[in-house]
Motif scaffolding. Structure first.
Motif, short mmCIF file in Angstrom:
data_model
loop_
_atom_site.label_atom_id
_atom_site.label_comp_id
_atom_site.label_asym_id
_atom_site.label_seq_id
_atom_site.Cartn_x
_atom_site.Cartn_y
_atom_site.Cartn_z
N TYR A 1 10.74 -11.43 -8.34
CA TYR A 1 10.21 -10.55 -7.30
C TYR A 1 10.84 -9.17 -7.35
CZ TYR A 1 7.39 -14.08 -4.95
OH TYR A 1 6.43 -14.99 -4.64
N TRP A 2 12.14 -9.11 -7.67
CA TRP A 2 12.80 -7.81 -7.72
C TRP A 2 12.10 -6.89 -8.72
CZ3 TRP A 2 14.81 -4.62 -11.30
CH2 TRP A 2 15.47 -3.51 -10.82
N VAL A 3 11.86 -7.39 -9.94
CA VAL A 3 11.23 -6.53 -10.96
C VAL A 3 9.80 -6.19 -10.55
CG1 VAL A 3 10.42 -8.31 -12.58
CG2 VAL A 3 11.10 -6.08 -13.45
N ALA A 4 9.09 -7.09 -9.89
CA ALA A 4 7.73 -6.79 -9.43
C ALA A 4 7.74 -5.69 -8.37
CB ALA A 4 7.06 -8.05 -8.90
N LEU A 5 8.69 -5.75 -7.44
CA LEU A 5 8.79 -4.71 -6.41
C LEU A 5 9.16 -3.37 -7.02
CD1 LEU A 5 10.54 -6.77 -3.60
CD2 LEU A 5 8.21 -5.80 -3.51
N ARG A 6 10.10 -3.37 -7.94
CA ARG A 6 10.50 -2.12 -8.60
C ARG A 6 9.33 -1.54 -9.38
NH1 ARG A 6 11.53 2.44 -9.13
NH2 ARG A 6 13.05 3.27 -10.58
N THR A 7 8.58 -2.40 -10.05
CA THR A 7 7.40 -1.96 -10.79
C THR A 7 6.36 -1.36 -9.85
OG1 THR A 7 7.74 -3.58 -12.55
CG2 THR A 7 5.50 -2.79 -12.23
N ALA A 8 6.12 -2.02 -8.73
CA ALA A 8 5.14 -1.51 -7.76
C ALA A 8 5.54 -0.13 -7.27
CB ALA A 8 5.01 -2.49 -6.60
N ASP A 9 6.83 0.09 -7.05
CA ASP A 9 7.34 1.40 -6.65
C ASP A 9 6.93 2.47 -7.66
OD1 ASP A 9 8.65 2.25 -4.35
OD2 ASP A 9 10.65 1.77 -5.09
N LEU A 10 7.13 2.17 -8.93
CA LEU A 10 6.78 3.12 -10.00
C LEU A 10 5.28 3.33 -10.07
CD1 LEU A 10 9.22 1.77 -12.75
CD2 LEU A 10 9.44 3.94 -11.50
N LYS B 1 0.81 -1.21 0.00
CA LYS B 1 0.00 0.00 0.00
C LYS B 1 0.85 1.26 0.00
CE LYS B 1 -3.81 -2.26 2.27
NZ LYS B 1 -4.70 -2.33 3.41
N SER B 2 2.16 1.09 0.21
CA SER B 2 3.03 2.26 0.34
C SER B 2 4.45 1.90 -0.08
CB SER B 2 3.04 2.75 1.78
OG SER B 2 3.68 1.78 2.61
N HIS B 3 5.26 2.94 -0.24
CA HIS B 3 6.67 2.73 -0.52
C HIS B 3 7.37 2.07 0.67
CE1 HIS B 3 6.51 4.75 -4.36
NE2 HIS B 3 5.90 5.76 -3.80
N GLN B 4 6.86 2.30 1.86
CA GLN B 4 7.43 1.65 3.05
C GLN B 4 7.20 0.14 2.99
OE1 GLN B 4 5.39 4.41 3.20
NE2 GLN B 4 6.96 5.90 3.74
N ASP B 5 6.03 -0.29 2.52
CA ASP B 5 5.78 -1.72 2.35
C ASP B 5 6.77 -2.32 1.36
OD1 ASP B 5 3.56 -1.54 4.03
OD2 ASP B 5 2.10 -1.55 2.38
N ILE B 6 6.99 -1.62 0.26
CA ILE B 6 7.93 -2.10 -0.76
C ILE B 6 9.33 -2.17 -0.18
CG2 ILE B 6 8.98 -1.59 -3.00
CD1 ILE B 6 6.18 -0.34 -3.74
N SER B 7 9.71 -1.16 0.57
CA SER B 7 11.03 -1.15 1.20
C SER B 7 11.20 -2.35 2.13
CB SER B 7 11.24 0.16 1.95
OG SER B 7 12.50 0.19 2.55
N LEU C 1 2.93 2.98 -7.82
CA LEU C 1 2.38 3.77 -6.71
C LEU C 1 2.59 5.26 -6.94
CD1 LEU C 1 3.25 1.69 -3.52
CD2 LEU C 1 1.01 1.97 -4.61
N ASP C 2 3.73 5.63 -7.55
CA ASP C 2 3.98 7.03 -7.87
C ASP C 2 3.06 7.52 -9.00
OD1 ASP C 2 5.96 7.44 -5.98
OD2 ASP C 2 7.61 7.08 -7.38
N TRP C 3 2.90 6.70 -10.02
CA TRP C 3 2.16 7.11 -11.20
C TRP C 3 0.65 7.12 -10.99
CZ3 TRP C 3 4.95 3.44 -15.17
CH2 TRP C 3 6.30 3.83 -15.30
N HIS C 4 0.17 6.32 -10.04
CA HIS C 4 -1.27 6.15 -9.85
C HIS C 4 -1.66 6.37 -8.40
CE1 HIS C 4 -1.72 4.77 -13.95
NE2 HIS C 4 -0.67 4.00 -13.77
N PRO C 5 -1.62 7.61 -7.93
CA PRO C 5 -1.97 7.88 -6.53
C PRO C 5 -3.44 7.61 -6.22
CG PRO C 5 -1.62 9.94 -7.73
CD PRO C 5 -1.20 8.82 -8.65
N GLU C 6 -4.26 7.41 -7.25
CA GLU C 6 -5.68 7.14 -7.03
C GLU C 6 -5.94 5.72 -6.52
OE1 GLU C 6 -5.08 5.91 -11.41
OE2 GLU C 6 -4.15 7.26 -9.97
#
Length: 175
Positions: free
Chosen positions: A70-79, A6-12, A81-86
Protein backbone atom coordinates in the motif's frame (compact mmCIF):
# COMPACT_ATOMS: atom_id res chain seq x y z
CA UNK A 1 -9.02 -3.22 0.03
CA UNK A 2 -9.72 -0.92 -2.89
CA UNK A 3 -9.57 2.84 -2.37
CA UNK A 4 -10.31 5.83 -4.57
CA UNK A 5 -8.24 8.99 -4.35
CA UNK A 6 -9.06 12.28 -6.00
CA UNK A 7 -6.57 14.58 -4.30
CA UNK A 8 -3.34 14.77 -2.36
CA UNK A 9 -5.49 15.26 0.74
CA UNK A 10 -7.09 11.85 0.14
CA UNK A 11 -3.63 10.30 -0.13
CA UNK A 12 -2.53 12.07 3.04
CA UNK A 13 -5.54 10.63 4.88
CA UNK A 14 -4.66 7.07 3.80
CA UNK A 15 -0.97 7.59 4.55
CA UNK A 16 -1.92 8.68 8.09
CA UNK A 17 -4.00 5.51 8.46
CA UNK A 18 -1.08 3.41 7.27
CA UNK A 19 1.27 5.08 9.75
CA UNK A 20 -1.23 4.70 12.61
CA UNK A 21 -1.69 1.00 11.96
CA UNK A 22 2.05 0.52 11.51
CA UNK A 23 2.62 2.03 14.97
CA UNK A 24 0.07 -0.41 16.44
CA UNK A 25 1.90 -3.33 14.82
CA UNK A 26 5.32 -2.15 15.99
CA UNK A 27 4.01 -1.80 19.54
CA UNK A 28 2.77 -5.40 19.37
CA UNK A 29 6.26 -6.50 18.33
CA UNK A 30 7.78 -4.67 21.28
CA UNK A 31 5.44 -6.52 23.61
CA UNK A 32 6.40 -10.03 22.48
CA UNK A 33 7.57 -12.31 25.27
CA UNK A 34 8.56 -15.92 25.67
CA UNK A 35 11.12 -17.99 23.82
CA UNK A 36 12.43 -16.77 20.47
CA UNK A 37 10.52 -19.54 18.68
CA UNK A 38 7.30 -18.61 20.49
CA UNK A 39 7.81 -14.96 19.61
CA UNK A 40 8.33 -15.80 15.92
CA UNK A 41 5.27 -18.06 15.99
CA UNK A 42 3.23 -15.10 17.23
CA UNK A 43 4.61 -12.95 14.41
CA UNK A 44 3.68 -15.54 11.80
CA UNK A 45 0.41 -16.93 13.12
CA UNK A 46 -1.19 -14.67 15.74
CA UNK A 47 -3.31 -11.68 14.68
CA UNK A 48 -1.05 -9.20 16.51
CA UNK A 49 -0.65 -6.90 13.49
CA UNK A 50 -3.08 -4.55 11.77
CA UNK A 51 -4.24 -4.14 8.21
CA UNK A 52 -2.42 -1.05 6.90
CA UNK A 53 -5.57 0.85 5.92
CA UNK A 54 -8.41 -0.93 7.68
CA UNK A 55 -9.06 -1.34 11.39
CA UNK A 56 -8.73 -5.13 11.56
CA UNK A 57 -6.14 -7.60 12.79
CA UNK A 58 -3.64 -9.48 10.66
CA UNK A 59 -0.63 -11.61 11.41
CA UNK A 60 2.52 -9.53 11.45
CA UNK A 61 4.04 -11.10 8.32
CA UNK A 62 0.96 -10.09 6.34
CA UNK A 63 1.02 -6.61 7.86
CA UNK A 64 4.61 -6.12 6.72
CA UNK A 65 3.83 -7.31 3.18
CA UNK A 66 0.65 -5.28 2.83
CA UNK A 67 2.11 -2.16 4.44
CA UNK A 68 4.79 -1.84 1.77
CA UNK A 69 2.37 -2.80 -1.00
CA UNK A 70 0.00 0.00 0.00
CA UNK A 71 2.83 2.41 0.76
CA UNK A 72 4.25 2.21 -2.77
CA UNK A 73 0.73 2.48 -4.26
CA UNK A 74 0.02 5.64 -2.24
CA UNK A 75 3.37 7.17 -3.16
CA UNK A 76 2.73 6.33 -6.81
CA UNK A 77 -0.73 7.90 -6.69
CA UNK A 78 0.84 11.08 -5.29
CA UNK A 79 3.16 11.26 -8.30
CA UNK A 80 0.49 10.36 -10.86
CA UNK A 81 -1.90 13.06 -9.63
CA UNK A 82 0.87 15.61 -10.19
CA UNK A 83 1.85 14.27 -13.60
CA UNK A 84 -1.69 13.84 -14.93
CA UNK A 85 -3.91 16.75 -13.89
CA UNK A 86 -6.35 15.75 -16.65
CA UNK A 87 -7.60 12.80 -14.59
CA UNK A 88 -10.28 13.14 -11.92
CA UNK A 89 -8.77 10.50 -9.64
CA UNK A 90 -7.32 7.03 -9.27
CA UNK A 91 -8.53 3.63 -8.11
CA UNK A 92 -5.91 1.81 -6.02
CA UNK A 93 -6.17 -1.94 -5.71
CA UNK A 94 -2.56 -3.01 -5.14
CA UNK A 95 -1.29 -6.57 -5.17
CA UNK A 96 -3.81 -9.32 -4.61
CA UNK A 97 -6.57 -6.76 -4.10
CA UNK A 98 -6.98 -5.89 -7.77
CA UNK A 99 -10.02 -7.33 -9.53
CA UNK A 100 -9.14 -9.82 -12.27
CA UNK A 101 -8.15 -8.04 -15.46
CA UNK A 102 -7.40 -4.73 -13.76
CA UNK A 103 -4.22 -2.99 -12.67
CA UNK A 104 -2.94 -1.96 -9.25
CA UNK A 105 -3.70 1.67 -10.15
CA UNK A 106 -6.05 2.96 -12.84
CA UNK A 107 -7.34 6.42 -13.64
CA UNK A 108 -11.07 6.90 -13.14
CA UNK A 109 -11.19 7.72 -16.84
CA UNK A 110 -10.65 4.46 -18.71
CA UNK A 111 -7.60 4.20 -20.93
CA UNK A 112 -5.60 7.16 -19.66
CA UNK A 113 -3.32 5.98 -16.80
CA UNK A 114 -2.46 2.45 -15.69
CA UNK A 115 0.23 1.29 -13.29
CA UNK A 116 1.51 -1.78 -11.52
CA UNK A 117 3.31 -1.35 -8.20
CA UNK A 118 5.35 -3.55 -5.91
CA UNK A 119 7.79 -3.54 -3.03
CA UNK A 120 10.53 -6.09 -3.56
CA UNK A 121 13.90 -6.38 -5.23
CA UNK A 122 12.83 -6.44 -8.90
CA UNK A 123 15.23 -9.16 -10.04
CA UNK A 124 14.64 -11.55 -7.16
CA UNK A 125 11.14 -12.74 -7.97
CA UNK A 126 10.53 -11.77 -11.60
CA UNK A 127 7.84 -9.31 -10.46
CA UNK A 128 9.16 -6.57 -12.74
CA UNK A 129 9.10 -8.87 -15.77
CA UNK A 130 5.55 -9.97 -15.01
CA UNK A 131 4.36 -6.40 -14.55
CA UNK A 132 6.03 -5.29 -17.78
CA UNK A 133 4.41 -8.21 -19.63
CA UNK A 134 1.01 -7.31 -18.20
CA UNK A 135 1.30 -3.63 -19.12
CA UNK A 136 2.70 -4.38 -22.61
CA UNK A 137 -0.65 -5.98 -23.43
CA UNK A 138 -2.61 -2.93 -22.22
CA UNK A 139 -3.58 0.16 -24.19
CA UNK A 140 -3.61 2.95 -21.59
CA UNK A 141 -2.05 6.16 -22.91
CA UNK A 142 0.34 6.26 -19.92
CA UNK A 143 1.65 2.93 -18.59
CA UNK A 144 3.96 2.59 -15.61
CA UNK A 145 5.63 0.19 -13.21
CA UNK A 146 6.63 1.68 -9.85
CA UNK A 147 8.60 -0.21 -7.23
CA UNK A 148 10.51 0.32 -4.05
CA UNK A 149 13.55 -1.75 -3.18
CA UNK A 150 16.58 -1.16 -0.96
CA UNK A 151 18.98 -1.35 -3.92
CA UNK A 152 17.00 1.33 -5.83
CA UNK A 153 16.23 3.70 -2.96
CA UNK A 154 15.59 6.91 -4.88
CA UNK A 155 12.66 8.27 -6.85
CA UNK A 156 13.71 8.33 -10.48
CA UNK A 157 12.92 6.88 -13.85
CA UNK A 158 14.76 3.67 -14.72
CA UNK A 159 14.97 3.61 -18.55
CA UNK A 160 17.42 0.68 -18.44
CA UNK A 161 14.55 -1.48 -17.09
CA UNK A 162 11.90 -0.28 -19.55
CA UNK A 163 10.44 -2.00 -22.57
CA UNK A 164 7.35 -1.93 -24.77
CA UNK A 165 6.67 1.72 -23.99
CA UNK A 166 6.17 1.11 -20.26
CA UNK A 167 7.91 3.64 -18.02
CA UNK A 168 9.63 2.15 -14.97
CA UNK A 169 10.22 4.19 -11.82
CA UNK A 170 11.89 3.39 -8.53
CA UNK A 171 10.39 5.10 -5.49
CA UNK A 172 12.47 6.16 -2.51
CA UNK A 173 11.28 4.67 0.75
CA UNK A 174 10.45 7.69 2.90
CA UNK A 175 8.39 8.08 6.04
Amino acid sequence: MIIDVKSHQDISFWRDELNRNTRIGVEALRGLTGSPLKALAQVKFAPIGRHPLDDRPLNMIEQVNQTFTYWVALRTADLLLDWHPEISGLRLAPGAHAPKGSLDIESHEKGIVGAETFAAPPKSNQKLKGDLDKLAARNEQHRYVFFTAPTFNETRRRPELERDGVAVWSVELTT
